[in-house]
Motif scaffolding. Structure first.
Motif, PDB file in Angstrom:
ATOM      1  N   HIS A 158     -16.902  34.480 -14.105  1.00 48.98           N
ATOM      2  CA  HIS A 158     -17.056  35.929 -14.107  1.00 48.98           C
ATOM      3  C   HIS A 158     -15.800  36.630 -14.602  1.00 48.98           C
ATOM      4  CE1 HIS A 158     -20.855  36.093 -11.841  1.00 48.98           C
ATOM      5  NE2 HIS A 158     -20.467  34.885 -11.539  1.00 48.98           N
ATOM      6  N   HIS A 159     -14.667  35.950 -14.596  1.00 48.80           N
ATOM      7  CA  HIS A 159     -13.421  36.627 -14.927  1.00 48.80           C
ATOM      8  C   HIS A 159     -12.874  36.210 -16.289  1.00 48.80           C
ATOM      9  CE1 HIS A 159     -13.699  38.042 -10.876  1.00 48.80           C
ATOM     10  NE2 HIS A 159     -13.818  36.789 -10.466  1.00 48.80           N
ATOM     11  N   SER A 160     -13.747  35.607 -17.092  1.00 46.49           N
ATOM     12  CA  SER A 160     -13.311  35.178 -18.408  1.00 46.49           C
ATOM     13  C   SER A 160     -12.962  36.409 -19.265  1.00 46.49           C
ATOM     14  CB  SER A 160     -14.439  34.373 -19.050  1.00 46.49           C
ATOM     15  OG  SER A 160     -14.183  34.215 -20.403  1.00 46.49           O
ATOM     16  N   ASP A 161     -11.967  36.242 -20.178  1.00 48.05           N
ATOM     17  CA  ASP A 161     -11.615  37.351 -21.079  1.00 48.05           C
ATOM     18  C   ASP A 161     -12.680  37.539 -22.145  1.00 48.05           C
ATOM     19  OD1 ASP A 161      -9.342  37.787 -19.717  1.00 48.05           O
ATOM     20  OD2 ASP A 161      -8.057  36.570 -21.037  1.00 48.05           O
ATOM     21  N   ILE A 162     -13.439  36.484 -22.337  1.00 51.93           N
ATOM     22  CA  ILE A 162     -14.492  36.568 -23.351  1.00 51.93           C
ATOM     23  C   ILE A 162     -15.832  36.711 -22.645  1.00 51.93           C
ATOM     24  CG2 ILE A 162     -15.659  35.312 -25.195  1.00 51.93           C
ATOM     25  CD1 ILE A 162     -12.947  34.106 -25.863  1.00 51.93           C
ATOM     26  N   ALA A 163     -16.520  37.813 -22.900  1.00 53.16           N
ATOM     27  CA  ALA A 163     -17.812  38.050 -22.231  1.00 53.16           C
ATOM     28  C   ALA A 163     -18.896  37.179 -22.864  1.00 53.16           C
ATOM     29  CB  ALA A 163     -18.185  39.521 -22.331  1.00 53.16           C
ATOM     30  N   VAL A 164     -18.884  37.121 -24.216  1.00 53.39           N
ATOM     31  CA  VAL A 164     -19.939  36.390 -24.930  1.00 53.39           C
ATOM     32  C   VAL A 164     -19.308  35.637 -26.094  1.00 53.39           C
ATOM     33  CG1 VAL A 164     -22.112  36.614 -26.214  1.00 53.39           C
ATOM     34  CG2 VAL A 164     -21.586  38.247 -24.401  1.00 53.39           C
ATOM     35  N   ARG A 165     -19.718  34.387 -26.273  1.00 53.22           N
ATOM     36  CA  ARG A 165     -19.249  33.642 -27.452  1.00 53.22           C
ATOM     37  C   ARG A 165     -20.438  32.927 -28.091  1.00 53.22           C
ATOM     38  NH1 ARG A 165     -16.178  29.252 -25.623  1.00 53.22           N
ATOM     39  NH2 ARG A 165     -17.539  27.713 -26.553  1.00 53.22           N
ATOM     40  N   ALA A 166     -20.689  33.254 -29.349  1.00 54.36           N
ATOM     41  CA  ALA A 166     -21.737  32.531 -30.086  1.00 54.36           C
ATOM     42  C   ALA A 166     -21.034  31.476 -30.914  1.00 54.36           C
ATOM     43  CB  ALA A 166     -22.504  33.484 -30.979  1.00 54.36           C
TER      44      ALA A 166
END
Ligand SMILES: Nc1ncnc2c1ncn2[C@@H]1O[C@H](COP(=O)(O)OP(=O)(O)OP(=O)(O)O)[C@@H](O)[C@H]1O
Length: 600
Positions: free
Chosen positions: A348-356
């Motif tokens: 939940h605390h990742s700097d990246i919300a979404v990565r394709a």
């Protein structure tokens, strides 16, 4: 017709089915005792036996007379209890399958057909499980035992009765395939008509506006005729079957009596045994007669059960992909197969919300990818716009974010976890989607909001309405939070419906808010103002929310931190609005088309 696939549908109630069977066998046993007592009484009367010698037979006869209604009642109660349980279990499994399969699966079938599967098909299984199946077992157990008893009394009568009794259930098996086929046709015609009616009711305002009510009425009438034809065709075959069965059921005891009488006249059977043989022969055929009343329930149950089984099997197959090695978004880890990014406690605390990551998706049966080799990242807390022409893959990407469209190749990572591992269950708490045409439920504004936040106070609800730019819905003159929204929000304007849906999504407090044309009913100025407010709002824990806006119109994307431009399922370009316009690429073309009125 015992279908083991259908038996599996009974789930944990399978064991309870044996209670109905036992009650049925007990009833048959009492009926047999009564028949034997009747035979003893007749024999006693004919041979002029002393009244005292008939006491036992009289007690058994009277006892059976009293016990039979009690047992019948007990069986009826068990039938209703078991059938009710099976229906509840099945409906819950079908609903779970529907939810697991998600919108992609439902887009390939008609909602009316799914509705009739949930309601009518499950209803059809009640007589199959409650009546037909238990009676089938009772018939074979009691019929078989009685034929064995008859063989012991007189082998010739026993064999003749046994042969006729076998013919009753086996002769109809010759046209099993035809009956099953017609059952399928009947069900197909029924569910198609049902779906047409549901469509027509839902689309009545459109039909009226288009002046197409008359045409639709004709189509419904033709569908009704097809159903009538299918029903009559099934009925004709059933009637032939019932006629033949009835013939054997009447002929069986009559033949037993004739053969018994012949055996008596040839001196091979004691005349006093003729009563017993005749009474027992009647009892052999009684359960067959009961069973024949449920033939139709048997066929209807098999057709309905086949469809339910197919739906559940498909859902399990579909679900196994998403659920394989599934982990919840709460950070419970599982081994990540094939090098997929596994969820971790810090998800939940990742700097990246979404990565394709080389993300591709192809709809089943399609010849090209709806999403092709997408590579990008969306930072946590940013506002991102996804734009592109109609059919460029924007909504498919939204489905992928919700874990419904699982990558054909590559990976989509949300808050540090792969959607392939999260499945829909894991993606759902992370992403709140607001669709262009949101569904609202009949009830008040409060009712619709508390659906996702049951414990929210009035001030929480009011703040969320404000954040979504829907504060006018709090107007006390309209009853505020208690104002009714009408059937699917029919008492609200299109823009109010959309803002109420955005409020509902905000109340879920998920880290990502995904708006799929969710403010399209608003004018550009208001749309921008709402997006600005959404950028400023914080989640309950104070962290920034990532807002992804899928937009046709260019106006709301000007202020986005990042613009992703989709073209034919590919990422054509990405950057800020100003950079992309300066680059004079796809976005410029979209912009030009829109300002010249080519695009809406
Ligand atoms: N359920 C489906 N089954 C098969 N193909 C589909 C399905 N849904 C969409 N597609 C196809 O996938 C492609 C991308 O569609 P998608 O709905 O994602 O586009 P979009 O950019 O959201 O379009 P729009 O702006 O018109 O909503 C299109 O070619 C569409 O025909």
């Amino acid at each position: 017709m015992i279908h083991f696939r259908l038996l599996r549908l009974a789930g944990t109630a399978t064991a309870l089915l044996s209670a109905i069977v036992l009650a049925g066998i007990a009833l048959s046993a009492v009926a047999i005792a009564q028949a034997i007592a009747t035979a003893a009484l007749f024999t006693g009367i004919v041979t002029g036996a002393a009244l005292e010698s008939l006491t036992v037979a009289t007690i058994v006869f009277t006892g059976a007379l009293l016990v039979r209604p009690v047992l019948s009642m007990a069986r009826e109660l068990t039938v209703h209890a078991v059938a009710g349980r099976i229906k509840v279990q099945l409906r819950s499994r079908i609903l779970t399958a529907e939810i697991t399969a998600g919108p992609l699966a439902s887009s390939t079938s008609r909602s009316g057909e799914r509705q009739s599967l949930l309601v009518d098909a499950v209803e059809n299984l009640e007589p199959y499980f409650g009546r037909y199946l238990p009676q089938l077992v009772v018939t074979f157990v009691t019929g078989g035992s009685l034929v064995a008893a008859l063989i012991m009394i007189d082998p010739v009568v026993g064999i003749v009765v046994g042969a006729i009794a076998l013919a009753v259930p086996f002769i109809p098996r010759f046209w099993d395939a035809a009956l099953a086929g017609r059952g399928e046709q009947h069900w197909a015609a029924y569910s198609s008509l049902h779906a047409d009616v549901v469509d027509s009711i839902r689309g009545m305002p459109t039909l009226k506006a288009l002046g197409a009510v008359h045409l639709r009425r004709q189509q419904l009438s033709a569908a009704g005729d097809s159903l009538l034809t299918a029903t009559l065709s099934q009925l004709k075959l059933s009637l032939v079957e019932s006629g033949l069965t009835s013939f054997f059921l009447v002929a069986g005891p009559a033949v037993a009596l004739l053969v018994g009488a012949a055996r008596v006249s040839s001196g091979e059977l004691a005349p006093t045994s003729l009563f017993l043989v005749t009474m027992l022969s009647f009892e052999v055929f009684r359960p067959f007669r009961d069973l024949s009343q449920y033939w139709h329930a048997g066929y209807a149950g098999v057709s309905a059960g086949n469809r339910i089984s197919a739906l559940l099997t498909n859902a399990e197959h579909a679900g196994s992909g998403a659920a394989g090695g599934a982990a919840t978004a709460t950070g419970v880890t599982a081994a990540a197969p094939h090098g997929l990014t596994s969820p971790h406690p810090a998800a939940h605390h990742s700097d990246i919300a979404v990565r394709a990551d080389s993300l591709s998706f192809r709809y089943p049966g399609a010849d090209s990818d709806a999403l092709h080799n997408l590579n990008f990242t969306i930072p946590t807390g940013s506002t991102v716009a996804i734009v592109g022409e109609s059919g460029s893959g924007k909504s498919t990407f939204a489905s992928a974010m919700l874990g419904f469209a699982q990558p054909t190749t590559g990976e989509l990572v949300i808050a540090g976890a792969s959607t392939a591992l999260l499945g829909h269950e894991g993606c759902s708490p992370l992403v709140s989607l607001v669709a262009q045409d949101p569904v609202l439920f009949t009830g008040s504004i409060r009712h619709n909001l508390q659906l996702v936040a049951p414990g929210a106070s009035d001030s929480d609800l009011s703040r969320a309405l404000f954040d979504a730019g829907a504060e006018e819905l709090l107007d006390p003159s309209r009853s505020g939070l208690d104002a009714p929204v009408g059937d699917n929000g029919g008492l609200l304007s299109g823009g109010q419906r959309q803002r109420l849906a955005i409020t509902r999504a905000l109340l879920r407090d998920s880290p990502i808010l995904l708006l799929d044309e969710a403010s399209s009913a608003l004018d550009a100025r208001r749309e921008n103002a709402i997006l600005e407010r959404l950028r400023e709002t914080r989640r309950a824990d104070g962290s920034a929310r990532t807002v992804i806006v899928i937009a046709h119109r260019l106006a709301p994307i000007r202020s986005a931190d990042l613009v992703l431009v989709f073209e034919n399922g590919c990422l054509a370009e990405s950057g800020t609005y100003d950079d992309l316009i300066a680059r004079d690429g796809v976005l410029t073309r979209l912009h030009a088309a829109q300002t010249s009125g080519v695009l809406a």
